[in-house]
Design an enzyme around this catalytic site. Structure first.
Site, PDB file in Angstrom:
ATOM      1  N   HIS A   1      -2.092  -0.854  -3.720  1.00 29.69           N
ATOM      2  CA  HIS A   1      -3.744   0.378  -3.451  1.00 29.69           C
ATOM      3  C   HIS A   1      -3.548   1.405  -3.870  1.00 29.69           C
ATOM      4  O   HIS A   1      -2.693   2.124  -3.552  1.00 29.69           O
ATOM      5  CB  HIS A   1      -4.125   0.534  -1.923  1.00 29.69           C
TER       6      HIS A   1
ATOM      7  N   SER B   1       1.095  -1.423   0.045  1.00 33.37           N
ATOM      8  CA  SER B   1       0.574   0.078  -0.471  1.00 33.37           C
ATOM      9  C   SER B   1       1.027   1.292   0.190  1.00 33.37           C
ATOM     10  O   SER B   1       1.350   1.670  -0.969  1.00 33.37           O
ATOM     11  CB  SER B   1      -0.779  -0.064   1.302  1.00 33.37           C
TER      12      SER B   1
ATOM     13  N   ASP C   1      -4.684  -4.545   5.634  1.00 32.81           N
ATOM     14  CA  ASP C   1      -5.128  -5.915   4.610  1.00 32.81           C
ATOM     15  C   ASP C   1      -4.223  -6.851   4.400  1.00 32.81           C
ATOM     16  O   ASP C   1      -2.905  -6.582   4.608  1.00 32.81           O
ATOM     17  CB  ASP C   1      -5.254  -4.830   2.994  1.00 32.81           C
TER      18      ASP C   1
END
EC number: 3.1.1.61
Length: 206
Positions: free
Chosen positions: A55, A28, A148
């Site tokens: 992401h 991310s 995540d």
């Protein structure tokens, strides 16, 4: 190159000279630098397929595949529905689509609900990979905020796969690696610079 096709039991065919057939990387915040470091140090003859969830803002076209293709010897493409996994190829999840690995060695894209407010979700990629590739799968959690990937890491480990996380000292944002580590299912905690070397050893035995 071993052809990738599902057999009668709907299991993906194993690649030649590979102890693992697929490596999934999740990142991310700070991810582009981390992914570049790992992927640029893999050899052109790397014998596993690679799937990547980074992401990204869903409203912008992703330049990830273009950027990474200039920095790695491997083939890089934005994943498309129905792609057949091939060794030495990196598949990037498109913005706003979940990336899923199927039991016949193909990829699916989905705009199903957001997971932890995210799409693509590392958890869904890892879980689908674990179900399809079992003990021939490696999950790698790189820099990022949030958690995540942690649920997906548990699935990978439960099915006999290997889990690697970036260590806190080299991660720009340590939230995702720490959340994965706290599951107790991580095999290797590595500085960013050592991850590619470890992947080559695990996959190719050298």
């Amino acid at each position: 190159m071993t052809q990738m096709a599902g057999n009668a039991n709907n299991h993906p065919t194993q690649f030649a000279n590979a102890a693992f057939d697929i490596v999934a990387l999740a990142a991310s915040a700070g991810g582009l630098n981390a992914l570049t470091e790992v992927l640029s140090n893999l050899p052109a003859d790397f014998t596993a397929a690679i799937a990547v969830v980074q992401h990204l803002a869903p409203q912008h076209r992703s330049m990830m595949a273009d950027i990474l293709s200039r920095r790695t010897a491997l083939k890089v493409k934005q994943a498309q529905e129905g792609d057949s996994l091939a060794p030495g190829t990196i598949y990037i999840a498109p913005p706003d689509y979940h990336l899923l690995v199927n039991g016949d060695g193909t990829l699916s894209l989905s705009q199903s609900e957001l997971i932890h407010f995210l799409r693509p979700s590392a958890d869904l990629l890892f879980e689908s990979m674990a179900g399809s590739y079992k003990d021939r799968a490696i999950a790698v959690v790189l820099t990022g905020t949030g958690s995540d990937g942690a649920m997906g890491v548990e699935a990978v480990k439960k099915m006999g796969g290997i889990v690697i996380t970036q260590d806190e000292t080299t991660a720009e944002f340590a939230g995702m690696p720490i959340a994965a580590f706290q599951t107790g299912d991580v095999d290797f905690v590595l500085p960013l610079q050592e991850i590619s070397k470890t992947l080559v050893t695990l996959v190719m035995g050298n």
